[in-house]
Design a protein around this motif. Structure first.
Motif, PDB file in Angstrom:
ATOM      1  N   ASP A   1     -13.088  -3.841 -54.823  1.00 45.44           N
ATOM      2  CA  ASP A   1     -13.204  -5.208 -55.331  1.00 45.44           C
ATOM      3  C   ASP A   1     -14.362  -5.365 -56.304  1.00 45.44           C
ATOM      4  OD1 ASP A   1     -11.090  -6.158 -53.704  1.00 45.44           O
ATOM      5  OD2 ASP A   1     -12.469  -6.417 -52.009  1.00 45.44           O
ATOM      6  N   HIS A   2     -15.440  -4.606 -56.056  1.00 44.45           N
ATOM      7  CA  HIS A   2     -16.646  -4.826 -56.840  1.00 44.45           C
ATOM      8  C   HIS A   2     -17.523  -3.582 -56.799  1.00 44.45           C
ATOM      9  CE1 HIS A   2     -18.866  -8.037 -58.927  1.00 44.45           C
ATOM     10  NE2 HIS A   2     -19.978  -7.475 -58.475  1.00 44.45           N
ATOM     11  N   LEU A   3     -18.295  -3.391 -57.870  1.00 41.05           N
ATOM     12  CA  LEU A   3     -19.260  -2.302 -57.951  1.00 41.05           C
ATOM     13  C   LEU A   3     -20.647  -2.915 -58.093  1.00 41.05           C
ATOM     14  CD1 LEU A   3     -20.094   0.702 -58.337  1.00 41.05           C
ATOM     15  CD2 LEU A   3     -19.667   0.388 -60.788  1.00 41.05           C
ATOM     16  N   LEU A   4     -21.553  -2.529 -57.205  1.00 35.71           N
ATOM     17  CA  LEU A   4     -22.923  -3.025 -57.242  1.00 35.71           C
ATOM     18  C   LEU A   4     -23.855  -1.931 -57.744  1.00 35.71           C
ATOM     19  CD1 LEU A   4     -25.058  -5.204 -56.582  1.00 35.71           C
ATOM     20  CD2 LEU A   4     -25.181  -4.240 -54.274  1.00 35.71           C
ATOM     21  N   PHE A   5     -24.548  -2.203 -58.852  1.00 35.26           N
ATOM     22  CA  PHE A   5     -25.615  -1.334 -59.332  1.00 35.26           C
ATOM     23  C   PHE A   5     -26.912  -1.830 -58.689  1.00 35.26           C
ATOM     24  CE2 PHE A   5     -22.464  -0.962 -62.691  1.00 35.26           C
ATOM     25  CZ  PHE A   5     -22.552   0.364 -63.112  1.00 35.26           C
ATOM     26  N   SER A   6     -27.452  -1.062 -57.765  1.00 37.21           N
ATOM     27  CA  SER A   6     -28.690  -1.460 -57.093  1.00 37.21           C
ATOM     28  C   SER A   6     -29.836  -0.589 -57.583  1.00 37.21           C
ATOM     29  CB  SER A   6     -28.548  -1.331 -55.577  1.00 37.21           C
ATOM     30  OG  SER A   6     -29.746  -1.709 -54.929  1.00 37.21           O
TER      31      SER A   6
ATOM     32  N   LYS B   1     -16.430  -7.442 -62.515  1.00 34.41           N
ATOM     33  CA  LYS B   1     -16.282  -6.597 -61.337  1.00 34.41           C
ATOM     34  C   LYS B   1     -17.529  -5.771 -61.018  1.00 34.41           C
ATOM     35  CE  LYS B   1     -12.606  -4.913 -59.715  1.00 34.41           C
ATOM     36  NZ  LYS B   1     -11.386  -4.145 -59.354  1.00 34.41           N
ATOM     37  N   TYR B   2     -18.640  -6.075 -61.664  1.00 38.07           N
ATOM     38  CA  TYR B   2     -19.871  -5.377 -61.292  1.00 38.07           C
ATOM     39  C   TYR B   2     -21.051  -6.325 -61.361  1.00 38.07           C
ATOM     40  CZ  TYR B   2     -21.543  -4.822 -66.163  1.00 38.07           C
ATOM     41  OH  TYR B   2     -22.002  -5.035 -67.434  1.00 38.07           O
ATOM     42  N   THR B   3     -22.081  -5.997 -60.586  1.00 37.00           N
ATOM     43  CA  THR B   3     -23.301  -6.792 -60.501  1.00 37.00           C
ATOM     44  C   THR B   3     -24.502  -5.863 -60.529  1.00 37.00           C
ATOM     45  OG1 THR B   3     -22.221  -8.523 -59.176  1.00 37.00           O
ATOM     46  CG2 THR B   3     -24.621  -8.392 -59.046  1.00 37.00           C
ATOM     47  N   VAL B   4     -25.592  -6.314 -61.132  1.00 36.14           N
ATOM     48  CA  VAL B   4     -26.859  -5.599 -61.104  1.00 36.14           C
ATOM     49  C   VAL B   4     -27.805  -6.331 -60.160  1.00 36.14           C
ATOM     50  CG1 VAL B   4     -28.884  -4.884 -62.437  1.00 36.14           C
ATOM     51  CG2 VAL B   4     -26.598  -4.763 -63.465  1.00 36.14           C
ATOM     52  N   ALA B   5     -28.428  -5.592 -59.232  1.00 36.95           N
ATOM     53  CA  ALA B   5     -29.367  -6.195 -58.284  1.00 36.95           C
ATOM     54  C   ALA B   5     -30.527  -5.236 -58.065  1.00 36.95           C
ATOM     55  CB  ALA B   5     -28.671  -6.526 -56.966  1.00 36.95           C
ATOM     56  N   PHE B   6     -31.565  -5.736 -57.367  1.00 39.14           N
ATOM     57  CA  PHE B   6     -32.806  -4.975 -57.212  1.00 39.14           C
ATOM     58  C   PHE B   6     -33.231  -4.925 -55.746  1.00 39.14           C
ATOM     59  CE2 PHE B   6     -32.581  -6.698 -61.452  1.00 39.14           C
ATOM     60  CZ  PHE B   6     -32.902  -5.615 -62.248  1.00 39.14           C
ATOM     61  N   GLN B   7     -33.547  -3.732 -55.282  1.00 39.26           N
ATOM     62  CA  GLN B   7     -33.859  -3.493 -53.873  1.00 39.26           C
ATOM     63  C   GLN B   7     -35.338  -3.198 -53.654  1.00 39.26           C
ATOM     64  OE1 GLN B   7     -31.334   0.278 -54.213  1.00 39.26           O
ATOM     65  NE2 GLN B   7     -32.860   0.935 -52.691  1.00 39.26           N
ATOM     66  N   SER B   8     -35.711  -2.975 -52.399  1.00 39.95           N
ATOM     67  CA  SER B   8     -37.030  -2.467 -51.995  1.00 39.95           C
ATOM     68  C   SER B   8     -38.178  -3.402 -52.329  1.00 39.95           C
ATOM     69  CB  SER B   8     -37.291  -1.086 -52.635  1.00 39.95           C
ATOM     70  OG  SER B   8     -36.232  -0.201 -52.414  1.00 39.95           O
TER      71      SER B   8
ATOM     72  N   GLU C   1     -18.793 -13.554 -49.076  1.00 41.54           N
ATOM     73  CA  GLU C   1     -18.468 -14.970 -49.182  1.00 41.54           C
ATOM     74  C   GLU C   1     -17.752 -15.284 -50.486  1.00 41.54           C
ATOM     75  OE1 GLU C   1     -22.120 -17.070 -48.796  1.00 41.54           O
ATOM     76  OE2 GLU C   1     -22.561 -16.312 -46.788  1.00 41.54           O
ATOM     77  N   GLU C   2     -17.927 -14.404 -51.480  1.00 47.21           N
ATOM     78  CA  GLU C   2     -17.288 -14.589 -52.780  1.00 47.21           C
ATOM     79  C   GLU C   2     -15.963 -13.843 -52.868  1.00 47.21           C
ATOM     80  OE1 GLU C   2     -20.228 -13.248 -55.524  1.00 47.21           O
ATOM     81  OE2 GLU C   2     -21.732 -14.710 -54.871  1.00 47.21           O
ATOM     82  N   GLY C   3     -15.515 -13.291 -51.749  1.00 43.51           N
ATOM     83  CA  GLY C   3     -14.226 -12.619 -51.717  1.00 43.51           C
ATOM     84  C   GLY C   3     -14.268 -11.118 -51.882  1.00 43.51           C
ATOM     85  N   VAL C   4     -15.463 -10.547 -51.977  1.00 46.19           N
ATOM     86  CA  VAL C   4     -15.594  -9.097 -52.112  1.00 46.19           C
ATOM     87  C   VAL C   4     -15.535  -8.456 -50.727  1.00 46.19           C
ATOM     88  CG1 VAL C   4     -17.096  -7.194 -52.820  1.00 46.19           C
ATOM     89  CG2 VAL C   4     -16.923  -9.257 -54.243  1.00 46.19           C
ATOM     90  N   LYS C   5     -14.489  -7.712 -50.464  1.00 51.65           N
ATOM     91  CA  LYS C   5     -14.324  -7.063 -49.158  1.00 51.65           C
ATOM     92  C   LYS C   5     -14.492  -5.552 -49.246  1.00 51.65           C
ATOM     93  CE  LYS C   5     -13.416 -11.010 -47.259  1.00 51.65           C
ATOM     94  NZ  LYS C   5     -14.390 -11.654 -46.343  1.00 51.65           N
ATOM     95  N   ASN C   6     -14.148  -4.986 -50.399  1.00 50.25           N
ATOM     96  CA  ASN C   6     -14.239  -3.539 -50.598  1.00 50.25           C
ATOM     97  C   ASN C   6     -15.276  -3.277 -51.686  1.00 50.25           C
ATOM     98  OD1 ASN C   6     -13.874  -0.812 -51.070  1.00 50.25           O
ATOM     99  ND2 ASN C   6     -11.639  -0.903 -50.923  1.00 50.25           N
ATOM    100  N   LEU C   7     -16.456  -2.828 -51.277  1.00 49.79           N
ATOM    101  CA  LEU C   7     -17.592  -2.705 -52.189  1.00 49.79           C
ATOM    102  C   LEU C   7     -18.018  -1.254 -52.363  1.00 49.79           C
ATOM    103  CD1 LEU C   7     -19.891  -4.190 -53.797  1.00 49.79           C
ATOM    104  CD2 LEU C   7     -21.222  -4.100 -51.662  1.00 49.79           C
ATOM    105  N   ALA C   8     -18.325  -0.895 -53.607  1.00 45.52           N
ATOM    106  CA  ALA C   8     -18.941   0.404 -53.906  1.00 45.52           C
ATOM    107  C   ALA C   8     -20.339   0.133 -54.459  1.00 45.52           C
ATOM    108  CB  ALA C   8     -18.113   1.176 -54.917  1.00 45.52           C
ATOM    109  N   VAL C   9     -21.305   0.960 -54.062  1.00 44.32           N
ATOM    110  CA  VAL C   9     -22.695   0.765 -54.483  1.00 44.32           C
ATOM    111  C   VAL C   9     -23.238   2.065 -55.063  1.00 44.32           C
ATOM    112  CG1 VAL C   9     -25.003   0.040 -53.797  1.00 44.32           C
ATOM    113  CG2 VAL C   9     -23.010  -0.897 -52.607  1.00 44.32           C
ATOM    114  N   VAL C  10     -23.955   1.941 -56.180  1.00 44.12           N
ATOM    115  CA  VAL C  10     -24.601   3.093 -56.801  1.00 44.12           C
ATOM    116  C   VAL C  10     -26.047   2.723 -57.104  1.00 44.12           C
ATOM    117  CG1 VAL C  10     -23.939   2.458 -59.165  1.00 44.12           C
ATOM    118  CG2 VAL C  10     -24.375   4.875 -58.595  1.00 44.12           C
TER     119      VAL C  10
END
Length: 351
Positions: free
Chosen positions: A188-193, A252-259, A280-289
């Protein structure tokens, strides 16, 4: 590859790791890391109070438990992977390859000594900070420390530095190709962390004091400083280029920041909060890189792959895929060899 440069050598430098997951080893490692003025950029007296008076009295046991969860039989994943890259690269280039860590062991000084042990007549070194992006708390601190060590202990050596390669075409293709097999067909979505940094770090790099973080789209606007020292711009650019390479739609992708560490504002959005909100936004199948790291480590394996996955699933997510870092994959090693060839032939690095 044809290079005949007997007096040249390569020094790889990564973040580092404690010698073990025991508190007795984690505590001095955290002290060295957090007392770095480019990590916590506060006056020395305040940094000592915060780190040695508060953090080191509470955090080491928790960090030790986290390290224990990811520790391999051979040792710290980051160290083991870095040594594998070193060994593979040494077979790719006809010059010695040393390895050092910004914090912990082997030190940067030991990395230089390793090179000189392999090549006593060494004259020139290419320093490769194992970070695609420029940040004062990662790339910059490696360069500054290496320069200090060289000046003090090895003044006869000439040192060049591989610049950040966050938008370099070959790097984008290697990163994208490494990600492709791990992205589920029905994602559903790709998260760039990316590893976060305090907002003040970004503002320090803005010599105009009128551009960085002054608007939500500042990193999309023309600014020469962004090309060289703006971490936020660079990670956003990496994400855009990889998404384009993989034909991933913008929605279909988001940039976020960790740590995040401490109460000060850090780059947003925060990965932890994003992982809770995506279901909550409907993303059930997530991939993270996590492209800020070239080697899997505590921040990728435990913080995202374990804690982040648990948070996403508890918030309503159904499937979570953690995409590995470049690690010691052959295309990544070949790319480093290509950069080295450019340096060896031109005596300056343009990637």
């Amino acid at each position: 590859m044809l290079i005949n440069q007997a007096k040249k050598g390569i020094l790889l430098v990564n973040l580092g790791s404690p010698n073990s997951y025991e508190v007795k080893d984690v505590k001095p490692y955290l002290n060295e890391f957090l007392m770095d003025e480019r990590v916590i950029d506060l006056p020395l007296w305040l940094r000592k109070f915060l780190v040695q008076g508060i953090i080191l009295n509470t955090r080491p046991p928790k960090s030790a438990k986290a390290y224990k969860k990811i520790w391999w039989d051979e040792g710290s994943p980051l160290i083991v992977i870095s040594k594998r890259v070193q060994a593979k690269l040494a077979k790719e280039v006809p010059m010695p390859v040393g390895l050092g860590m910004r914090y912990g062991n082997p030190s940067i000084k030991e990395g230089f000594e390793e090179l000189l042990g392999l090549a006593p007549d060494l004259e020139e070194v290419l320093l490769i900070p194992l970070y695609p992006h420029y940040a004062m708390s990662s790339y910059e601190t490696v360069v500054v420390k290496a320069e200090e060590v060289k000046k003090k202990h090895f003044p006869h050596l000439k040192m060049d530095v591989l610049p950040p390669f966050y938008n370099e075409e070959k790097y984008i293709s290697v990163l994208g190709d490494s990600m492709r097999p791990h992205i589920p067909e029905d994602y559903d979505h790709l998260l760039f962390s990316y590893h976060g940094v305090p907002e003040r770090h970004i503002k320090k790099g803005d010599v105009t004091k009128k551009h960085c973080l002054k608007s939500g789209d500042c990193c999309d606007k023309s600014c020469p400083e962004a090309q060289t020292v703006c971490y936020r711009h660079q990670v956003i650019e990496t994400s855009k280029l990889v998404a384009k390479y993989l034909e991933i739609p913008e929605e279909k992708y988001t940039v976020a920041f960790q740590s995040r560490l401490g109460p000060d504002p850090w780059l947003k959005p925060y990965t932890a909060k994003t992982l809770e909100e995506l279901p909550e936004e409907g993303v059930k199948n997530l991939a993270v890189v996590c492209p800020a790291f070239v080697s899997d480590c505590l921040e990728t394996i435990e913080e995202i792959g374990m804690e982040g996955q648990e948070s996403f699933l508890e918030s309503g997510g159904e499937a979570f895929t953690m995409i590995p870092c470049l690690n010691d994959q052959d295309p990544w090693v070949h790319l480093l060899a290509d950069y080295i060839q450019i340096w060896a032939e031109q005596e300056k690095v343009h990637v």
